[in-house]
Design a protein around this motif. Structure first.
Motif: not given
Lengths: 120, 107
Positions: B25-37
Motif C-alpha cells: 500500500x502507498x500508505x498505511x492501511x489502518x486497523x488491517x482493513x485489508x481483504x483478499x479476493x
C-alpha cells in the motif's frame, strides 16, 4: 440463504443512462452497506461507490461524481445504481456486494454481475 | 487515495506448490482493513481473507493472510487445481476503497 440478485444485461447508446437493481434477501437489509464495483473487459476491479441502507447516505468515487446515483428501497430490500452520460469506457460488468456495518469484514457476498455494453 | 500494488503480475506454479502473493500500500492501511479476493473467469469475486489475516466463512485453511501497515501477503500453502485464478487485494480503511491490479496464478 443470503443472496444479491442483479437485473439483466443492458445495451445502451452513448450518452444514455443505465439503472441496475440489486435485490437482497436472507439478511437484515439495513445492517449492511451495499457497494458497487465494476470490471471492464480484461481489466481489474474498480470501486464506484456505496450506500448505507439505514438512512440512505451515499459515498462515491470522485471520478463518478455527478454521473453516479445509488439509491435504496427499504420496502423491497433493493438497491439501485444509475450511471448517466454513458460512453464506451463504461462497458463493463457491474457488481453489487455487501459489507457489514461496523465490522472488519470485507465484501462477503456479491451479486452475479450485470453486463452493460455501450455501443452506437 | 491509497494505491495498492500487487506483485508479481503472474505466478506460474504447479499443483502442490506454495504460492506467495504480495500487496503493498502507498500508505498505511489502518486497523488491517485489508481483504483478499479470488476471481475465476466469468464469476464474481469471492472473499478469502478479511482484516489481513482472517479467513472468510468456508475458506480452506491452505489460504492464509499476513501483514500490517503497508505490506501484506496472501499465501496458498499447497495449490489445488481449483486455486488457479486471479487474486486481488483491497483496502477498506479509507475512502475511496481501492483494489490492487491483481495477480494471476496459473499453471
Amino acid at each position: 440463504q443470503v443472496q444479491l440478485v442483479q437485473s439483466g444485461a443492458e445495451v445502451k447508446k452513448p450518452g444514455a443512462s443505465v439503472k441496475i437493481s440489486c435485490e437482497t434477501s436472507g439478511y437484515i437489509f439495513i445492517n449492511y452497506y451495499i457497494h458497487w464495483v465494476r470490471q471492464a473487459p480484461g481489466q481489474g476491479l474498480e470501486w464506484m461507490g456505496a450506500i448505507n441502507p439505514s438512512g440512505g447516505r451515499t459515498t462515491y468515487e470522485q471520478k463518478f461524481q455527478g454521473r453516479l446515483t445509488v439509491t435504496r428501497d427499504t420496502s423491497t430490500s433493493t438497491v439501485y445504481m444509475e450511471l448517466s452520460t454513458l460512453s464506451s469506457e463504461d462497458t463493463a460488468v457491474y457488481y453489487c456486494a455487501r459489507r457489514e456495518r461496523g465490522s472488519s469484514w470485507g465484501l462477503d457476498v456479491w451479486g452475479q454481475g450485470t453486463t452493460v455494453t455501450v455501443s452506437s | 487515495e491509497i494505491v495498492l500494488t500487487q506483485s508479481p503480475g503472474t505466478l506460474s506454479l504447479s499443483p502442490g506448490e506454495r504460492a506467495t502473493l504480495s500487496c503493498r500500500a502507498s500508505q498505511s492501511v489502518s486497523a488491517s482493513y485489508l481483504a483478499w479476493y479470488q476471481q475465476k473467469p466469468g464469476q464474481a469475486p469471492r472473499l478469502l481473507i478479511y482484516g489481513a489475516s482472517n479467513r472468510a466463512t468456508g475458506i480452506p485453511d491452505r489460504f492464509s493472510g499476513s501483514g500490517s501497515g503497508t505490506d501484506f501477503i496472501l499465501t496458498i500453502s499447497r495449490l489445488e487445481p481449483e486455486d488457479f485464478a486471479v487474486y486481488y487485494c483491497q483496502q477498506y480503511s479509507d475512502s475511496p476503497l481501492t483494489f490492487g491490479q491483481g495477480t494471476l496464478v496459473d499453471i
